[in-house]
Design a protein around this motif. Structure first.
Motif, PDB file in Angstrom:
ATOM      1  N   THR A  92       0.899  -1.139  -0.071  1.00  0.00           N
ATOM      2  CA  THR A  92      -0.038  -0.117  -0.037  1.00  0.00           C
ATOM      3  C   THR A  92       0.800   1.226   0.186  1.00  0.00           C
ATOM      4  O   THR A  92       1.869   1.193   0.740  1.00  0.00           O
ATOM      5  CB  THR A  92      -0.828   0.037   1.273  1.00  0.00           C
ATOM      6  N   VAL A  93       0.643   2.196  -0.914  1.00  0.00           N
ATOM      7  CA  VAL A  93       1.472   3.565  -1.017  1.00  0.00           C
ATOM      8  C   VAL A  93       0.431   4.570  -0.804  1.00  0.00           C
ATOM      9  O   VAL A  93      -0.473   4.693  -1.222  1.00  0.00           O
ATOM     10  CB  VAL A  93       2.308   3.570  -2.227  1.00  0.00           C
ATOM     11  N   VAL A  94       1.136   5.354   0.106  1.00  0.00           N
ATOM     12  CA  VAL A  94      -0.187   6.519   0.752  1.00  0.00           C
ATOM     13  C   VAL A  94       0.525   7.609   0.482  1.00  0.00           C
ATOM     14  O   VAL A  94       1.755   8.012   0.834  1.00  0.00           O
ATOM     15  CB  VAL A  94      -0.142   6.279   2.112  1.00  0.00           C
ATOM     16  N   ASP A  95       0.084   8.508  -0.245  1.00  0.00           N
ATOM     17  CA  ASP A  95       0.496   9.836  -0.594  1.00  0.00           C
ATOM     18  C   ASP A  95      -0.448  10.981   0.413  1.00  0.00           C
ATOM     19  O   ASP A  95      -1.375  11.184   0.298  1.00  0.00           O
ATOM     20  CB  ASP A  95       0.116  10.339  -1.931  1.00  0.00           C
ATOM     21  N   VAL A  96       0.614  11.460   1.379  1.00  0.00           N
ATOM     22  CA  VAL A  96      -0.064  12.657   2.282  1.00  0.00           C
ATOM     23  C   VAL A  96       0.281  13.847   1.908  1.00  0.00           C
ATOM     24  O   VAL A  96       1.198  14.332   1.357  1.00  0.00           O
ATOM     25  CB  VAL A  96       0.650  12.137   3.845  1.00  0.00           C
TER      26      VAL A  96
END
Length: 190
Positions: A92-96
């Motif tokens: 899972t890759v999360v762009d914050v």
């Protein structure tokens, strides 16, 4: 593995996310990578649709972005935090968002790893501290060089370090050496 793409605003996090998405999806189609789940956890209006739309028509993409942009509310934050917490995909890759604050803290607390990307390396120390507070293992520190002409690899171990050039909205960055190297590092860690 839940990886957060974090760093100061205007450093290319969303462009990096899109490049990684293209590289890893292509590898997934060949059976060489697990299915990656990408989460946009900032309300800047740049969902995963933005890059493709911008390549087709940048003005249309900007209009949609303006319509989708919203405030970084607690309701928005809690929903994205639950998405991260509940993800069971191998990657899972999360762009914050680009701020060190309690909203990003809530979202990022459920991650396991971090990639810090910054247009100014002097701002990296604060992000390293923030990731440390959240017990996130930093696997890459990348300098975003908007006007550069080539990527530069400084080291791979123990942390991937280098620069990535020209992270511009609407441009295909999936062929950049550092995007591919980061994808390689992520897949090796799974």
């Amino acid at each position: 593995m839940k990886v957060v793409l974090c760093g100061p605003p205007q450093s290319g996090k969303s462009c990096l996310r899109e490049g990684l998405k293209q590289v890893i999806h292509a590898l997934n189609r060949k059976g060489q990578a697990p299915y990656p789940y990408f989460i946009t956890a900032c309300p800047d209006g740049e969902g995963s649709w933005f890059a493709e739309t911008a390549r087709r028509d940048i003005n249309e993409a900007k209009r949609y972005k303006a319509n989708y942009k919203s405030d970084f509310t607690w309701e928005f934050t809690k929903v994205r935090a639950e998405w991260v917490r509940n993800s069971t995909e191998p990657l899972t890759v999360v762009d914050v968002g680009g701020k060190i604050d309690d909203k990003n803290r809530l979202i990022m607390q459920y991650a396991t790893h971090a990639v810090i990307i910054s247009r100014d390396l002097n701002l990296v120390a604060d992000w390293l501290d923030f990731c440390g507070e959240l017990n996130l293992k930093v696997i890459a520190i990348l300098e975003s060089d908007l006007h550069g002409t080539e990527d530069k690899l400084e080291s791979e171990f123990p942390i991937l370090r280098g620069s990535i050039h020209g992270l511009k909205r609407g441009e295909d960055v999936s062929n950049r050496p550092m995007v591919n190297k980061l994808a390689e590092v992520l897949l090796r860690l799974i």
